[in-house]
Write a protein that holds these residues in place. Structure first.
Motif, mmCIF file in Angstrom:
data_model
loop_
_atom_site.group_PDB
_atom_site.id
_atom_site.type_symbol
_atom_site.label_atom_id
_atom_site.label_comp_id
_atom_site.label_asym_id
_atom_site.label_seq_id
_atom_site.Cartn_x
_atom_site.Cartn_y
_atom_site.Cartn_z
ATOM 1 N N HIS A 133 3.722 1.673 -7.076
ATOM 2 C CA HIS A 133 3.127 0.502 -7.715
ATOM 3 C C HIS A 133 4.109 -0.206 -8.639
ATOM 4 N N ASP A 151 -4.261 5.661 -7.461
ATOM 5 C CA ASP A 151 -3.097 5.528 -8.337
ATOM 6 C C ASP A 151 -2.827 6.872 -8.983
ATOM 7 N N ASN A 169 6.160 -2.480 -6.669
ATOM 8 C CA ASN A 169 5.390 -3.644 -6.226
ATOM 9 C C ASN A 169 5.195 -4.648 -7.360
ATOM 10 N N GLN A 198 -3.479 -3.450 -8.073
ATOM 11 C CA GLN A 198 -2.476 -2.563 -8.653
ATOM 12 C C GLN A 198 -2.099 -3.003 -10.069
ATOM 13 N N TRP A 199 -2.040 -4.308 -10.288
ATOM 14 C CA TRP A 199 -1.734 -4.796 -11.641
ATOM 15 C C TRP A 199 -2.854 -4.435 -12.605
ATOM 16 N N TRP A 256 0.810 -1.210 0.000
ATOM 17 C CA TRP A 256 0.000 0.000 0.000
ATOM 18 C C TRP A 256 0.850 1.270 0.000
ATOM 19 N N LEU A 260 -2.329 -6.484 -4.426
ATOM 20 C CA LEU A 260 -1.348 -6.454 -5.514
ATOM 21 C C LEU A 260 -2.045 -6.667 -6.851
ATOM 22 N N ARG A 302 -5.400 2.926 -2.080
ATOM 23 C CA ARG A 302 -5.821 2.288 -3.324
ATOM 24 C C ARG A 302 -5.844 3.246 -4.510
#
Length: 305
Positions: A88, A159, A91, A129-130, A84, A126, A157
């Protein structure tokens, strides 16, 4: 004050998770040991769920699974906090294997709408995010009871490109999702949360009837949108994952909602059985029982523990 408190919480979490991964995992292991020793709510619920889902296993085998589940759950707490509060792109480099991405790309390119069913398996944050890195996406979520907690989720959450829209799982959400499917959008839904009474159908899940959402079935059946299952599965002990995307069974879009939810539960169960420790067994999945079944809430005695 709510947003200010959420920002303070974010700063605390970001500071805590600057520790090396190995330290965070040790902290998770210590938390798991404490959860088990104190027999906290999550420990009791996980044990009861294993009794329901794996009644044929010897008690010592279920006990081994219980330890593994608490360990994975506690580790995921620190793992997710780090995900978090880190960029990103950093990650996403932890995803070492990609399976089925062509299915996702084809469904998006078709422009007929896409429903991503993301069970509580592996690390679903995760996965979020992808998905956001690939396409604008609307995520259906159940808000926490705490206003600060919800504000914190909005922060972590988000972006950089405003590609994530968070939709509260409430009345207006259905209309928003219909509009999204009509324009060929992409939505992510956690399909294994128990809906409110009257908002679902009962279907088998690990051999026991479980009230299951019909929203996904209705969206798929009426919109014609594609449905894919997706999850980020942990690989070994290190911070690395395999992204897996799989087609949903055709029956998930059945005209008969009971057939649709049965197909949905069967697919989630198959994924959960890959590595039971990575599934969220600390959730009370069987609270509501079928009418006239004579069954009672299997967690009732735990609530008065």
């Amino acid at each position: 004050m709510t947003d200010f408190a959420a920002r303070l919480l974010y700063i605390f979490v970001a500071s805590l998770t600057r520790m090396p991964w190995s330290w965070l995992m040790r902290m998770g292991d210590a938390m798991a040991a404490a959860m088990r020793m104190l027999d906290v709510r999550e420990s009791r619920v996980a044990r009861r769920n294993l009794e329901i889902a794996y009644p044929q296993l010897p008690a010592d085998e279920r006990n081994r699974m219980h330890r593994a589940i608490l360990r994975a759950t506690a580790r995921q707490t620190f793992e997710t906090m780090r995900l978090w509060t880190r960029p990103h792109a950093q990650n996403l480099a932890l995803i070492r294997e990609n399976h089925g991405v062509d299915l996702f790309d084809a469904a998006v390119a078709a422009g007929k709408g896409l429903i991503v069913a993301a069970p509580h398996y592996g690390n679903w944050e995760l996965l979020n995010q992808w998905l956001a890195a690939k396409t604008p996406i609307s995520i259906l979520y159940r808000p926490p009871q705490s206003a600060v907690g919800e504000a914190f989720l909005r922060i972590v959450r988000a972006d950089d490109g405003d590609r994530v829209t968070q939709i509260r799982a409430e009345g207006p959400a259905v209309r928003q999702l219909w509009k999204l499917m009509k324009v060929g959008g992409v939505t992510g839904i956690l399909p294994d949360q128990q809906p409110k009474a009257g908002d679902g159908e009962f279907a088998p899940f690990f051999g026991r009837q479980a009230l299951t959402m019909t929203l996904l079935n209705r969206l798929a059946e009426r919109s014609g949108a594609a449905v894919l299952f997706a999850y980020c599965e942990r690989l070994g002990e290190g911070p690395q994952f395999a992204l897996r995307i799989e087609p949903a069974p055709p029956a998930i879009a059945s005209h008969d909602p009971r057939e649709g939810v049965a197909a949905l539960n069967a697919a989630v169960e198959r994924i959960a059985r890959r590595d039971p420790a990575q599934y969220q067994w600390t959730y009370k999945r069987y609270t509501l029982r079928p009418p006239d079944s004579g069954e009672t809430n299997p967690y009732r005695d735990l609530e008065t523990h």
